[in-house]
Design a protein around this motif. Structure first.
Motif, PDB file in Angstrom:
ATOM      1  N   TYR A 134     -18.767  15.251  82.659  1.00 17.55           N
ATOM      2  CA  TYR A 134     -17.940  15.038  81.470  1.00 17.55           C
ATOM      3  C   TYR A 134     -18.778  14.829  80.217  1.00 17.55           C
ATOM      4  O   TYR A 134     -18.247  14.713  79.122  1.00 17.55           O
ATOM      5  N   GLY A 135     -20.088  14.733  80.361  1.00 20.03           N
ATOM      6  CA  GLY A 135     -20.958  14.498  79.215  1.00 20.03           C
ATOM      7  C   GLY A 135     -21.045  13.041  78.817  1.00 20.03           C
ATOM      8  O   GLY A 135     -21.540  12.714  77.742  1.00 20.03           O
ATOM      9  N   ILE A 136     -20.582  12.144  79.669  1.00 17.20           N
ATOM     10  CA  ILE A 136     -20.614  10.713  79.365  1.00 17.20           C
ATOM     11  C   ILE A 136     -22.040  10.198  79.509  1.00 17.20           C
ATOM     12  O   ILE A 136     -22.682  10.407  80.526  1.00 17.20           O
ATOM     13  N   GLU A 137     -22.529   9.541  78.474  1.00 17.51           N
ATOM     14  CA  GLU A 137     -23.884   8.982  78.466  1.00 17.51           C
ATOM     15  C   GLU A 137     -23.882   7.461  78.526  1.00 17.51           C
ATOM     16  O   GLU A 137     -24.812   6.861  79.039  1.00 17.51           O
ATOM     17  N   GLU A 138     -22.855   6.834  77.948  1.00 20.75           N
ATOM     18  CA  GLU A 138     -22.753   5.374  77.939  1.00 20.75           C
ATOM     19  C   GLU A 138     -21.362   4.949  78.381  1.00 20.75           C
ATOM     20  O   GLU A 138     -20.368   5.545  77.978  1.00 20.75           O
ATOM     21  N   GLY A 139     -21.330   3.907  79.195  1.00 17.51           N
ATOM     22  CA  GLY A 139     -20.068   3.315  79.608  1.00 17.51           C
ATOM     23  C   GLY A 139     -20.103   1.823  79.354  1.00 17.51           C
ATOM     24  O   GLY A 139     -21.098   1.159  79.681  1.00 17.51           O
ATOM     25  N   PHE A 140     -19.053   1.308  78.751  1.00 14.67           N
ATOM     26  CA  PHE A 140     -18.971  -0.120  78.461  1.00 14.67           C
ATOM     27  C   PHE A 140     -17.774  -0.710  79.175  1.00 14.67           C
ATOM     28  O   PHE A 140     -16.752  -0.056  79.370  1.00 14.67           O
ATOM     29  N   LEU A 141     -17.926  -1.964  79.543  1.00 16.50           N
ATOM     30  CA  LEU A 141     -16.844  -2.709  80.160  1.00 16.50           C
ATOM     31  C   LEU A 141     -16.757  -4.048  79.437  1.00 16.50           C
ATOM     32  O   LEU A 141     -17.788  -4.703  79.216  1.00 16.50           O
ATOM     33  N   TYR A 142     -15.545  -4.403  79.024  1.00 17.17           N
ATOM     34  CA  TYR A 142     -15.354  -5.696  78.379  1.00 17.17           C
ATOM     35  C   TYR A 142     -14.403  -6.528  79.219  1.00 17.17           C
ATOM     36  O   TYR A 142     -13.255  -6.145  79.442  1.00 17.17           O
ATOM     37  N   ASP A 143     -14.893  -7.655  79.722  1.00 16.43           N
ATOM     38  CA  ASP A 143     -14.092  -8.624  80.475  1.00 16.43           C
ATOM     39  C   ASP A 143     -13.493  -9.581  79.451  1.00 16.43           C
ATOM     40  O   ASP A 143     -14.188 -10.452  78.928  1.00 16.43           O
ATOM     41  N   TYR A 144     -12.210  -9.389  79.149  1.00 19.70           N
ATOM     42  CA  TYR A 144     -11.586 -10.184  78.096  1.00 19.70           C
ATOM     43  C   TYR A 144     -11.377 -11.644  78.504  1.00 19.70           C
ATOM     44  O   TYR A 144     -11.314 -12.516  77.642  1.00 19.70           O
ATOM     45  N   ALA A 145     -11.293 -11.937  79.790  1.00 23.93           N
ATOM     46  CA  ALA A 145     -11.116 -13.319  80.227  1.00 23.93           C
ATOM     47  C   ALA A 145     -12.408 -14.118  80.043  1.00 23.93           C
ATOM     48  O   ALA A 145     -12.384 -15.261  79.588  1.00 23.93           O
ATOM     49  N   ALA A 146     -13.540 -13.499  80.374  1.00 23.40           N
ATOM     50  CA  ALA A 146     -14.840 -14.164  80.248  1.00 23.40           C
ATOM     51  C   ALA A 146     -15.522 -13.867  78.914  1.00 23.40           C
ATOM     52  O   ALA A 146     -16.586 -14.410  78.631  1.00 23.40           O
ATOM     53  N   LYS A 147     -14.928 -12.967  78.122  1.00 32.33           N
ATOM     54  CA  LYS A 147     -15.508 -12.534  76.846  1.00 32.33           C
ATOM     55  C   LYS A 147     -16.937 -12.033  77.052  1.00 32.33           C
ATOM     56  O   LYS A 147     -17.860 -12.403  76.331  1.00 32.33           O
ATOM     57  N   GLN A 148     -17.086 -11.163  78.045  1.00 28.12           N
ATOM     58  CA  GLN A 148     -18.400 -10.678  78.460  1.00 28.12           C
ATOM     59  C   GLN A 148     -18.441  -9.151  78.440  1.00 28.12           C
ATOM     60  O   GLN A 148     -17.531  -8.502  78.932  1.00 28.12           O
ATOM     61  N   TRP A 149     -19.496  -8.592  77.873  1.00 30.26           N
ATOM     62  CA  TRP A 149     -19.716  -7.152  77.838  1.00 30.26           C
ATOM     63  C   TRP A 149     -20.685  -6.726  78.940  1.00 30.26           C
ATOM     64  O   TRP A 149     -21.579  -7.486  79.316  1.00 30.26           O
ATOM     65  N   PHE A 150     -20.520  -5.492  79.393  1.00 28.48           N
ATOM     66  CA  PHE A 150     -21.446  -4.839  80.310  1.00 28.48           C
ATOM     67  C   PHE A 150     -21.666  -3.431  79.792  1.00 28.48           C
ATOM     68  O   PHE A 150     -20.733  -2.807  79.280  1.00 28.48           O
ATOM     69  N   ARG A 151     -22.883  -2.915  79.946  1.00 29.34           N
ATOM     70  CA  ARG A 151     -23.177  -1.540  79.534  1.00 29.34           C
ATOM     71  C   ARG A 151     -23.860  -0.818  80.691  1.00 29.34           C
ATOM     72  O   ARG A 151     -24.712  -1.363  81.372  1.00 29.34           O
ATOM     73  N   TYR A 152     -23.471   0.445  80.856  1.00 32.52           N
ATOM     74  CA  TYR A 152     -24.146   1.301  81.832  1.00 32.52           C
ATOM     75  C   TYR A 152     -24.507   2.599  81.125  1.00 32.52           C
ATOM     76  O   TYR A 152     -23.656   3.226  80.498  1.00 32.52           O
ATOM     77  N   GLN A 153     -25.784   2.967  81.204  1.00 32.96           N
ATOM     78  CA  GLN A 153     -26.235   4.236  80.640  1.00 32.96           C
ATOM     79  C   GLN A 153     -26.625   5.162  81.778  1.00 32.96           C
ATOM     80  O   GLN A 153     -27.149   4.710  82.803  1.00 32.96           O
ATOM     81  N   LYS A 154     -26.396   6.435  81.595  1.00 31.41           N
ATOM     82  CA  LYS A 154     -26.672   7.434  82.626  1.00 31.41           C
ATOM     83  C   LYS A 154     -28.079   7.250  83.192  1.00 31.41           C
ATOM     84  O   LYS A 154     -29.057   7.186  82.454  1.00 31.41           O
ATOM     85  N   GLY A 155     -28.152   7.138  84.527  1.00 30.42           N
ATOM     86  CA  GLY A 155     -29.419   6.996  85.215  1.00 30.42           C
ATOM     87  C   GLY A 155     -30.018   5.605  85.173  1.00 30.42           C
ATOM     88  O   GLY A 155     -31.117   5.388  85.667  1.00 30.42           O
TER      89      GLY A 155
END
Length: 93
Positions: free
Chosen positions: A51-72
């Protein structure tokens, strides 16, 4: 989702590049109980599909915490900065 531990089959937010007809960034918004499943989904969408996705982010709104995943790469906790956009997504909250 009614069950906050479940994950939807598609990302919550897609940032689409019209010029290149790809989606370089996806964002998931979830509750703490859904972090594990949504993280798996982000990694799978980035690594197993074209799909050409290079970055994926996840935001946990209960914990107010971010996560990032980059290809590879690895999942990074506490990172909301997008290298593709050159901005911090947390500023939009």
């Amino acid at each position: 989702m009614i069950d906050e531990g479940q994950t939807s089959p598609v990302p919550d937010v897609l940032l689409y590049d019209n010029e290149h007809q790809q989606t370089p960034i996806i964002i998931e918004v979830c509750h703490t109980t859904g972090v594990k499943n949504d993280t798996k989904k982000i990694i799978q969408l980035i690594e197993e599909f074209e799909y050409g996705i290079e970055e994926g982010f996840l935001y946990d709104y209960a914990a107010k915490q971010w996560f990032r995943y980059q290809k590879g790469g690895d999942v990074e906790k506490g990172i909301s900065y997008s290298e593709i956009l050159a901005l911090d997504l947390n500023e939009f909250l």
